[in-house]
Design an enzyme around this catalytic site. Structure first.
Site, PDB file in Angstrom:
ATOM      1  N   ARG A 151      11.120   6.658  -4.913  1.00 37.09           N
ATOM      2  CA  ARG A 151       9.508   6.532  -3.725  1.00 37.09           C
ATOM      3  C   ARG A 151       9.419   7.741  -4.091  1.00 37.09           C
ATOM      4  O   ARG A 151       8.291   7.658  -4.021  1.00 37.09           O
ATOM      5  CB  ARG A 151      10.913   6.273  -2.425  1.00 37.09           C
ATOM      6  CG  ARG A 151       9.294   6.465  -1.437  1.00 37.09           C
ATOM      7  CD  ARG A 151       8.406   5.873  -1.726  1.00 37.09           C
ATOM      8  NE  ARG A 151       6.925   5.344  -0.990  1.00 37.09           N
ATOM      9  CZ  ARG A 151       5.900   5.508  -0.822  1.00 37.09           C
ATOM     10  NH1 ARG A 151       5.937   6.374  -2.566  1.00 37.09           N
ATOM     11  NH2 ARG A 151       4.817   5.724  -0.110  1.00 37.09           N
ATOM     12  N   HIS A 177      -1.549  10.487   5.817  1.00 37.20           N
ATOM     13  CA  HIS A 177      -1.032   9.424   6.510  1.00 37.20           C
ATOM     14  C   HIS A 177       0.292  10.407   7.479  1.00 37.20           C
ATOM     15  O   HIS A 177       1.120  11.595   7.679  1.00 37.20           O
ATOM     16  CB  HIS A 177       0.147   8.876   5.389  1.00 37.20           C
ATOM     17  CG  HIS A 177       0.717   7.450   5.927  1.00 37.20           C
ATOM     18  ND1 HIS A 177       0.509   6.594   6.966  1.00 37.20           N
ATOM     19  CD2 HIS A 177       2.407   7.463   7.509  1.00 37.20           C
ATOM     20  CE1 HIS A 177       1.660   5.619   7.985  1.00 37.20           C
ATOM     21  NE2 HIS A 177       2.608   6.018   7.525  1.00 37.20           N
ATOM     22  N   LEU A 235      -1.052  -0.396   0.800  1.00 36.92           N
ATOM     23  CA  LEU A 235      -1.186   0.778   1.965  1.00 36.92           C
ATOM     24  C   LEU A 235       0.055   1.985   2.468  1.00 36.92           C
ATOM     25  O   LEU A 235       1.139   0.957   2.329  1.00 36.92           O
ATOM     26  CB  LEU A 235      -1.417  -0.413   3.482  1.00 36.92           C
ATOM     27  CG  LEU A 235      -1.733   0.333   4.435  1.00 36.92           C
ATOM     28  CD1 LEU A 235      -2.891   1.493   4.050  1.00 36.92           C
ATOM     29  CD2 LEU A 235      -2.336  -0.084   5.686  1.00 36.92           C
ATOM     30  N   ASP A 236      -0.101   2.631   2.506  1.00 33.19           N
ATOM     31  CA  ASP A 236       1.336   4.054   3.004  1.00 33.19           C
ATOM     32  C   ASP A 236       1.826   3.474   1.022  1.00 33.19           C
ATOM     33  O   ASP A 236       3.302   4.242   1.622  1.00 33.19           O
ATOM     34  CB  ASP A 236       1.626   4.000   3.754  1.00 33.19           C
ATOM     35  CG  ASP A 236       0.539   4.339   5.001  1.00 33.19           C
ATOM     36  OD1 ASP A 236      -0.925   4.696   4.905  1.00 33.19           O
ATOM     37  OD2 ASP A 236       0.945   3.082   5.995  1.00 33.19           O
ATOM     38  N   GLU A 237       1.832   3.252   0.388  1.00 34.08           N
ATOM     39  CA  GLU A 237       3.235   2.762  -0.906  1.00 34.08           C
ATOM     40  C   GLU A 237       2.373   3.851  -1.532  1.00 34.08           C
ATOM     41  O   GLU A 237       2.706   3.537  -3.175  1.00 34.08           O
ATOM     42  CB  GLU A 237       2.911   1.806  -1.544  1.00 34.08           C
ATOM     43  CG  GLU A 237       4.161   0.914   0.290  1.00 34.08           C
ATOM     44  CD  GLU A 237       5.326   1.432   0.146  1.00 34.08           C
ATOM     45  OE1 GLU A 237       5.915   1.134  -0.585  1.00 34.08           O
ATOM     46  OE2 GLU A 237       5.569   1.037   1.703  1.00 34.08           O
TER      47      GLU A 237
END
Lengths: 311, 311, 311, 311
Positions: C238, D219, D254-256
C-alpha cells in the site's frame, strides 16, 4: 447561562500529610459539590502534595454576588475574574479551608472565567497567527484584549483579526519607560496572562514582579541549550540530529523559568540553517499553543522551578 | 558464494566541482559496474561534496587476489577486510581514481565484509544485551570478536552468548597500562570498530589515536546537555519534559565527537529519577543500535565534527 | 519486610454518582490509610466513573492472616495473591464497601504481590528476550513461572535464563487437547497473567473463558489494520509511510480486544518488506513491554471494549 | 534574474538497467550542467529504477525561447510552466533523451517555476489558514491563484488574504455541472495543482481525468482506516491510543490514492471525540502542508499506487 454548568478548578500544593485527598473531597461533598476530575501527585523526596481537582458546585454556590469583604489570598489576578463569574463566595471559603485547615497554597479558577490575555510580539508572526487562529477556533478559553509590539510590523494583521495593537518601542535607553507603559496598559486592561509570541526583548525582573501574573515564553531551543544566541546556527554547527523548542514561565533568570512543555523535530545533514529555522517555527508555535492551552485550563501548577502538568 | 552478489560501497567527500557525479558514475560504468544506490549531498556553504555510492562490480573485479603492492590510502582498517573479501584490486583502483583524479577522500567497503567488532562494557548490561541480540538476529553485518569489561560483571552473560570476555580493570593509577593491554588485544584480534556499550571509562586521546579505527559511544543525554555528570538527576532537577540520548564517535574531546543519532522520550512530573534512568536505558539501547547499524552499512560519513548519514 | 511498605491499589469503575471521590477517600482515611495517588476519569457520555487509587494501609491492616471465609468477588486471580501478601482482610472489606455501598466493580492488588506470569511463544524470540531481560532488570513486578511454546525453538534460550519451558505442540487436529494441556499447566502453576510474545496461535474463546485471567497479545499492526494476514507485506504494497504495533487484551474476537498501547515507526520507499519486519520487531517488543508493565502496576482498567490507562 | 540561478529537477522512473546513473549524469555533464543533488532508488522486486536529479544548467540552456515544435511527452501541465521559465529547450532535449534512449518516464521542473495552485475548501478553515500562512511566509514556491469553495463560508478570510474566492455550490443534482464550472475555472487560470484543504466533496473520476494534473487530498485518518465515515468517532469508539492523518494524491478510488505523508498523535481515555477532532486538525494541517511542500519541490514520484519521496 450556558447549558454546560460552570465548574471550579483548584490547584493545591503544600506539605504532604495523611488524609489530604479525603479532606478536600469531603469538604466539596459536604457542600453539595460533585467532583468531576481529581488528580494528585506526591513528590516523595520533597514531601510535597499536589492536586488538581475540578467539581461542579451546588447551584446555590454560584448564584450569589461576591461579598465586598471577601479576600482570596494567593489567587492573584484570578481572583478578580472569579468575582465576575459569580463563584466568589465558594472560592473564598475554599481558599480559607485549604490555606488555614490544610496549610496548602491554592489557585482557584472557574471554567466560566475567560482570563484576559495580552500577546507580546516583535516581527515574527508565526506564533502570533497560530495563537489567534486557535483562539478564534475556540481552543483557548480566554479573551485576547491586546497585542503589544515593540515593532509595528504586526499592526496590520492584528487589525485584520479585529485585535487592538499597541506599539511600544523598546531600546536600551528607553527600556524602563517602555516597561512602565506596558505595565500601565496591562493594568488598564486588567490582563491576567501575557504570552510572549517570539517577543525578542527580555522582560526585566522588575516588570515581572510588578505585573504579578504569569508570563509564558517560547524558547527556540531544547533547554538545556547551547549557551548564547542563535540556537539554530549553533545546532547546525554542532551537527545535532534533533532540534527543540521549550515553553516556560518567564522568571527573572532568563530561560531558567519552570518548563511547561517541550518538543523536538528531526533534522539531517540535508537541512541548512534556513530549514532548521523553518522547522523550528513549526515547533515553536505548536509547543507554545499547547502550553497556553494547558495554562488556561488550569492544568499547570508551579512549584520551585518546576511544573506539575495535570494533562 | 552467497546468492546475493557482493556490492561495493564508497563514501567520498572533498572539494565540490562540476561533473563529480558524472565522473564517478562514468568510471564505474566503464568497468562494467552497475550502480544500485547513489546519494549525494553538497554543503554549499563549505563547498564540500559528499557521496555514498553502492554498485555491483563486474564479476572479474571481485575474483582476483589483492596484489601485494596495493596501497589504499585513507581506507584504514577497512582495507584489510577488503583484502579478505577479494575486492581489493578494484578498491585500489577506485581509491586512486577518486583521490588523484578527483581530489576526494574515499572510504570503501564491501557488503561481503564483516568488520571485526569489540564491545566495551562496565556493569550496565542493557546496551550489551541489545547489541548482541540484534547481532544474533542478523541485523548487524559484523563479527563480534571480543567483549572487554573494566569490571567482571558481564563475563557470565557474555559467555552465555558464546562470546570471549576479557576483563581489563582500569584505575587512575593503572589507566595507561590498561589501555596498552586493550590496544594489544584490539590489534591481536584485528578489531575494526569498538562500540562503547555504557563503558564508564573515558578513553584517552592517545588510545584513540593509536587504535586508529572508529569508536562509537552512547551518551546518556541529549547533547547539548547539562554540564557535569548524572544527567538524569540534572534533568529531573530542572523539570525537563523530554530526556534524550546521543550516539557519537568518540574523539579526544569528551562528548564533542560527531553525532550519529539522537532520540528523546517524553517524561512528566510523575517520573522520578529512577523512571528517567529506566526510560533512558530504552533510549540508549535503541539509539546506539541504530548508530552501529548505520556505521556497519557504510552510511555514516564524518567530516569536521559532523556526520552525513545516508539513511 | 521490605523498607518500602506495601501499598494497595484499587481499580474501580461503575455508574457515576455524586460523592464517589469523597466516599472512597473517606473510607480509606477512616481506616488510617494514607492515599498516595488517586486518579479519576469520567466518561460523561456513558455516565461511568473510573478510579485508580493507591494508598498505604495502616500497619494493622496488613498484619493479619486472611480469614478463611473471606470472599472477594470479582477480584479473580488477584485474590489469591492478596492472601499471600497479608492484605486480605482490608481487601475484603474494601471490595464489599465498593461493591455494596457504591455499586462499583473493583480490582485490588498489593504492590507487594508478584503476579505469576506465563509467556507463550512460537519461534520468534525478540519479544521474549525483551520481556525476560526487562524482568531480570527489575522492571516487571512479577514472577515468570513458565514459558509455553507450540514450537520447541526457544527451549534452549528459556533454559539459559533459568526459566521452565514447556513444549505443547498445536495443530488443527490437536488444538482442543493442546489447550486443555495449557490450561492444566496454568492452573497447576496458579498463573495470573498470560503474555503472548508473538505466539502465533489463536486462543479459543473457550480457553479464554476457562483461564479467566488476563491475556495480553501484541498485534503486529496498527489497528485498524489491513484485513487478512501478513500486515508488513500489505503495508509495503500500500505504500504506507508509518507502520504500527498494538498491544491489547485477547478476547474471543480476534484483534478486537481492548487496546492497551500503540506506537508507530516511520518508513519510506527505501524500506523493503524485510526492513518493515525488522522495524516492526522493535515496535512490537517496546509496545508489548509497556503494556505488560502498565498491567502489572495496576494501571489498566478495562470497560466494554476499551481501556482506561492511568499512566 | 535572481541571484540564485534556476536549477532543473528531473524525476525519472522506468525499467532498471545497468548504467542509468552514469548515462544521465554523463548527459548533463556533457551539456555543461552541474549536478547539485541526485538521489536514486531501485525497487529490486519490480525491477524499476527511480531518480531525482537536480542540476544547474549551463547558462546558454536557459536563455532561449521554447521552439514551437518542442513536444515534451508526459510532462503534463509542468510543460507549460517550463516554457515560461525559459528552460524549455533543454527540457525538451532531456525528455527525449530520457524517453527515447533510456526508456524512462520523466517529469521536469524548474526551481524558478511557480506552479499555479488552486485550494478547494468547504467550511473548515484550519488547513486553509495554515497553507496560506506558510505560502505567505515563503515556504511554498507556488502562486495561489484561486480558492474554490462549495460553501461561501471562507470567502471573507480568503479575501482578507487578498485571494480570489470562487463559490461553486455542489449538490447531488448539480455535481456534474459544478465540476464543469470548476474545470473551466482551472483551465482559465492554468492551474497545475489542486489542494483539497478539507474539501468535503468527492471529485469524480471524470473530473480527475479531465483536469489531468495532480490533486492532493488530506484524509483525516491513518489509512488503513476504519471503513465508513466519521473516523474520529470510530477511533474513539474503538479506544485507539493513536490517531492519524494521511495526505495522498486523489485518484478515482476514494482514499486509495498514492500516500505522500502520514503522521499520528497520541490520545488517551481522557480525550473525547471533540479532543480527537481538535488534535486531528493539528495533524491534518501539518501533514497536508508537508505533502504540498514536497510536491512543489519536485520530491514526490508516483508509480503504481505508491510514492517515492526524495526528502
Amino acid at each position: 447561562m450556558s447549558e454546560t454548568p460552570a465548574t471550579l478548578i483548584a490547584l493545591l500544593h503544600g506539605p504532604d500529610q495523611p488524609g489530604l485527598v479525603a479532606r478536600v473531597a469531603g469538604w466539596i461533598f459536604a457542600r453539595g459539590g460533585n467532583i468531576l476530575h481529581a488528580d494528585q501527585h506526591r513528590d516523595t523526596e520533597a514531601g510535597v502534595f499536589f492536586q488538581r481537582i475540578e467539581w461542579e458546585p451546588a447551584s446555590a454556590d454560584v448564584a450569589g454576588d461576591r461579598p465586598a469583604s471577601a479576600e482570596v489570598k494567593g489567587s492573584g489576578p484570578v481572583g478578580s475574574e472569579a468575582a465576575r463569574s459569580g463563584t466568589a463566595a465558594i472560592e473564598g471559603e475554599f481558599a480559607r479551608f485549604a490555606g488555614e485547615s490544610l496549610g496548602m497554597k491554592v489557585r482557584l479558577l472557574s471554567s466560566a472565567a475567560r482570563p484576559r490575555v495580552a500577546i507580546f510580539v516583535s516581527k515574527a508572526d508565526h506564533c502570533f497567527h497560530d495563537l489567534v487562529l486557535r483562539w478564534k477556533a475556540g481552543d483557548f478559553p480566554c479573551d485576547v484584549v491586546a497585542v503589544v509590539g515593540n515593532h509595528p510590523d504586526l499592526a496590520a494583521v492584528a487589525g485584520g483579526y479585529g485585535l487592538r495593537f499597541v506599539h511600544i518601542p523598546v531600546s536600551a535607553a528607553t527600556k524602563a519607560e517602555a516597561e512602565a507603559r506596558q505595565l500601565a496598559l496591562l493594568r488598564e486592561l486588567r490582563v491576567e496572562l501575557v504570552v510572549l509570541a517570539r517577543y525578542m526583548q527580555v522582560l526585566s525582573a522588575d516588570f515581572l514582579e510588578q505585573f504579578g501574573a504569569p508570563v509564558i515564553n517560547i524558547h527556540h531551543s531544547f533547554l538545556p541549550a547551547f549557551a548564547g544566541g542563535r540556537p539554530y546556527h549553533q545546532a547546525h554547527a554542532r551537527g545535532v540530529k534533533l532540534i527543540g523548542a521549550t515553553a516556560h514561565y518567564a522568571t527573572r533568570d532568563l530561560d531558567e523559568g519552570p518548563i511547561i512543555h517541550q518538543d523536538v523535530a528531526r533534522v539531517t545533514h540535508r537541512h541548512g540553517v534556513d530549514d532548521l529555522v523553518r522547522k523550528g517555527r513549526d515547533l515553536e508555535r505548536s509547543v507554545l499553543a499547547q502550553a497556553v492551552r494547558w495554562h488556561l485550563e488550569g492544568r499547570v501548577l508551579v512549584y520551585g522551578n518546576k511544573t506539575v502538568v495535570f494533562d
